[in-house]
Write an enzyme that holds these catalytic residues in place. Structure first.
Site, short mmCIF file in Angstrom:
data_model
loop_
_atom_site.label_atom_id
_atom_site.label_comp_id
_atom_site.label_asym_id
_atom_site.label_seq_id
_atom_site.Cartn_x
_atom_site.Cartn_y
_atom_site.Cartn_z
N GLY C 200 0.80 -1.22 0.00
CA GLY C 200 0.00 0.00 0.00
C GLY C 200 0.82 1.26 0.00
O GLY C 200 2.03 1.23 -0.28
N ASP C 225 -3.04 -7.30 -9.33
CA ASP C 225 -3.12 -7.15 -7.87
C ASP C 225 -1.97 -6.28 -7.38
O ASP C 225 -0.79 -6.67 -7.48
CB ASP C 225 -3.06 -8.51 -7.18
CG ASP C 225 -4.36 -9.28 -7.35
OD1 ASP C 225 -5.40 -8.63 -7.51
OD2 ASP C 225 -4.30 -10.52 -7.33
N LEU C 226 -2.29 -5.14 -6.85
CA LEU C 226 -1.29 -4.16 -6.43
C LEU C 226 -0.28 -4.77 -5.44
O LEU C 226 -0.68 -5.41 -4.48
CB LEU C 226 -2.02 -2.98 -5.77
CG LEU C 226 -1.21 -1.70 -5.61
CD1 LEU C 226 -0.88 -1.12 -6.98
CD2 LEU C 226 -2.00 -0.69 -4.78
N ASP C 227 1.00 -4.54 -5.69
CA ASP C 227 2.07 -4.98 -4.80
C ASP C 227 2.09 -6.49 -4.61
O ASP C 227 2.63 -6.99 -3.62
CB ASP C 227 1.96 -4.30 -3.42
CG ASP C 227 2.01 -2.78 -3.52
OD1 ASP C 227 2.63 -2.29 -4.49
OD2 ASP C 227 1.46 -2.11 -2.66
N ASP C 228 1.49 -7.23 -5.54
CA ASP C 228 1.41 -8.67 -5.34
C ASP C 228 2.07 -9.46 -6.47
O ASP C 228 1.92 -10.67 -6.57
CB ASP C 228 -0.06 -9.08 -5.19
CG ASP C 228 -0.18 -10.47 -4.59
OD1 ASP C 228 0.59 -10.76 -3.67
OD2 ASP C 228 -1.03 -11.25 -5.06
#
Lengths: 283, 283, 283, 283
Positions: C200, C225-228
């Site tokens: 985040g 998927d953010l940061d994933d």
């Protein structure tokens, strides 16, 4: 509120900490950070004290005068850095740019709290970098016949610009004992090996030949003995049989610049006290 | 000459350092080490002072009584560790032996300055190790029906042996909030991940599934919220796609034991102050 | 003699290594480096082979055609990087300059073997840096109303400049799933935490609040998927209670830039194979 | 299915990789891991290949015989480790226990895949540790008058127990050139410094005197030149002005034991090839 920083070295005895703390309190100062060290074997006490005062700058002279009594009582070597006196850095370079760029970037970003009024080099290769940062660049070529004159020119520039700290950012010339002595503990050099391993001129080649599994870098104050001054900061990085000389040089660049920048920052923050060819570094 | 260690937490204000230093000097104590920290945002001051006195133990009571006045003035939370009161450690384990062996070896070698009067486990697998070091081993099996009684038995053993610090050296049972609360900031756990990543029961499997390039370990004080207590120490180690779950477990063992041992040593040396679920650690 | 690099992913079975090596030998190629990995649980085989040929570029097409047969037999996903096709990098930035400067310096010094035909930003703050390196800088402001158009403009620039790899060097906008999907495994992002901890927007603030003893950085391919996305490289650096938010940001800058640069270099050298949201990285 | 491991050193030329891979495939072997390296300057090729075969042990002799032809063609130095021949370790110690305990713990836990039929020492101080692990302990005192006889006794024990690797785990005696020569590249020593810095007998004292900011440890094969053999593994740890000699020794213990254990593990896994006084280590 800005703060002043007091550095003390003196023979170890009981009561020093209380004497200094009481003095500062009586002067209306508030201690915001303090660190100390005692070398028991040598019998020497070291202290770094950061203190605030609502009228710090106007009181600097009177506080220093008053502190002289305590300093006399305890036989102290001491100095006090006041916020008005911003350190002034001169950077000496030759052909490699990575340490220079790193220092200039960090100064610009505020990591290095100092002015950098000039860069000096024996070549003009790196002038474009100084230009990018709008910092005057002085080329002072050196040869077997003009070594003395070149150093005098360096010295003149340092004096003229009221330099307080000299950084050899991969400057490839050996400074004379006279110059080194005059700038004792005020010249920081980066050596591209984990000293005392691989002193001298070709540490990465030596590291390759020896087959080491880590290479390092060392930032130290310059003394008359080459690569033998008080060590401020060191770091290492893994390498392997796959690394060619070029690979070691490439990997080394990263730790050279970070080790040098950390050392310069520590000096600028008045965190280093030198004795017995060693550096007490209050992190 | 042995030394005592004073730990102070109080609201930040001017004059604290001078007041404490002057007090100790007036009591005939010599400050041999001191470290401090101010959390400016929270307005809290922290200090650790190590001091000597020629008749330290006989003066402990009178010094503590006298210090009460200063402590009152500045609204201090404080405690003082005297050399006569050697810390007493209880180690809780389940099936993994590496942290237990490491702690026992370091205690034996003098790295951990404490007594270890007992090891407690819910299995008897590790009894031979305690036997090797001639340390009493108590097996207290736990099941779904006897959880409360087992904890009461643990608590009784801790009291009976005058334990001052409990170490969960890969103890695989969750302690009740009641027990945790009673031993607030006196139970250290080692978690086998770099918290807050991979909290819970199977961090190495999670690390493998996520494809991380480093795995870690975290030592923390135990609170009612699992894996969420104040972090004392952390470390990481590189891994790669080649590492199977077994490799991660093997690599992790090395940092688990070193991180836990460092955390225990820091606690034994009275270097940790807890506030706001965080640990001030004076290295 | 320059070299080509063959990357293979296929179901694991006996004889793959011999088949590929024999093929290359029969084609007159010499294998100068080779690395392989088998995920036993998933039953997948990965290989990276660097090979030379006296007439490498003129033979590229015929070698690729001939290799198609083997690839079919073993059901391979494969690609081959030929020396003539130099990678072309686009760098996306917002306001932070440290990663951008680091990438440009390393490209200039030869550490990153690629062309960088453009820098794109949603602000013009960093235009002077691109100017210093004589690299065209495109400002594409983004707001709540033009998000789609801005991405189309980005996409158009990437296509027009024949970009092969996109680097988000602290670009503070979230890319749409559509763009991410089109550039699958060809967008590298640097996240300023040790993922999966502190995903985040404000990882340093979260790290400060949690009281961790190390902060980290993670370079990964961007997925919906953010940061994933698949993690390429991670590193950490020690911190302490003394570090303010500004200190964490400052320390973090150093590992952000070095982790990102290492990840980009690994990609440029064709050392990364992605599967199951994880990255096989042949160092 | 267990695997065999083939190690090859030969002059570099085209076709080696294909020849070996094709040979193994023709013999019904499956290559499960392979790593290679070419020293371009020296013109030497190195390879490590791990392969499986359904009837591995019964085929060992015939595979070795058949491989002899290829080895002859390419002028190879080679050896093959078969799963039936478990390495047999002898550990030599003097007074320090930390490396011995670490090796025995790791062997017991399965990290070191070998037998340890005996521990030899010139003192009996560490006998209780060997006893704990039920490993025979041989005390062979050494003095100025019996040096030769003592070494003969060591040599006899090594032969009698079919030892394949000797580990000097802080063994404080210098071995004779004759013994070293007979066990060329089969004796691993741990030196308590970051070689080539601080060779010789008192590295921590030298490190203290020099004021270094990191101390290290080096595992190397023993050669006739003391502390000058091929380096297998190195590591360093930070230190500061606060560290006394005792602190350096304590910190050093942790890296000594981990560096030595890693080096021994690498050797046991047949990951090391020595040439030109350097070690190619396939991680």
């Amino acid at each position: 509120m800005t703060a002043a920083c007091l550095l003390i070295t003196c023979p170890d005895r009981s009561g020093i900490v209380a004497a200094v703390a009481s003095f500062l309190h009586a002067e209306g100062c508030n201690i915001v950070d303090a660190d100390q060290h005692t070398d028991g074997a040598a019998g020497i006490f070291f202290q770094r004290i950061v203190f605030e005062h609502p009228e710090l700058e106007s009181r600097a002279t009177s506080i220093e005068e008053a502190f002289g009594d305590i300093a006399g009582t305890y036989d102290m070597d001491w100095c006090c850095a006041w916020p008005g006196n911003r350190p002034r850095l001169a950077i000496l370079v030759s052909g490699y740019d990575h340490c220079l760029v790193d220092l200039l970037l960090r100064q610009k970003s505020g990591e290095l709290d100092c002015d950098i009024p000039l860069v000096i080099s024996n070549h003009d290769d790196l002038k474009p970098i100084a230009d990018q940062f709008s910092i005057p660049f002085h080329t002072l070529p050196v040869s077997s016949t003009n070594r003395e004159e070149q150093e005098e020119a360096i010295q003149a520039l340092l004096m003229q610009h009221h330099i307080t700290l000299v950084v050899l950012a991969r400057y490839m010339q050996v400074l004379s004992p006279a110059l080194v002595s005059e700038w004792s503990n005020r010249i920081i050099n980066i050596h591209h090996s984990f000293l005392p391993a691989f002193a001298g001129g070709h540490p990465y080649q030596q590291a390759l030949d020896r087959g080491v599994k880590q290479v390092g870098a060392t930032a130290h104050y310059v003394t008359a003995d080459l690569d033998d001054g008080p060590i401020i900061e060191q770091d290492t990085i893994r390498c392997s049989h796959r690394d060619t000389l070029e690979d070691l040089i490439r990997k080394g660049r990263d730790i050279e610049r970070s080790v040098l920048s950390r050392a310069v920052r520590l000096d600028l923050q008045n965190r280093i006290l030198v004795y017995a060819n060693k550096a007490v570094v209050f992190h």
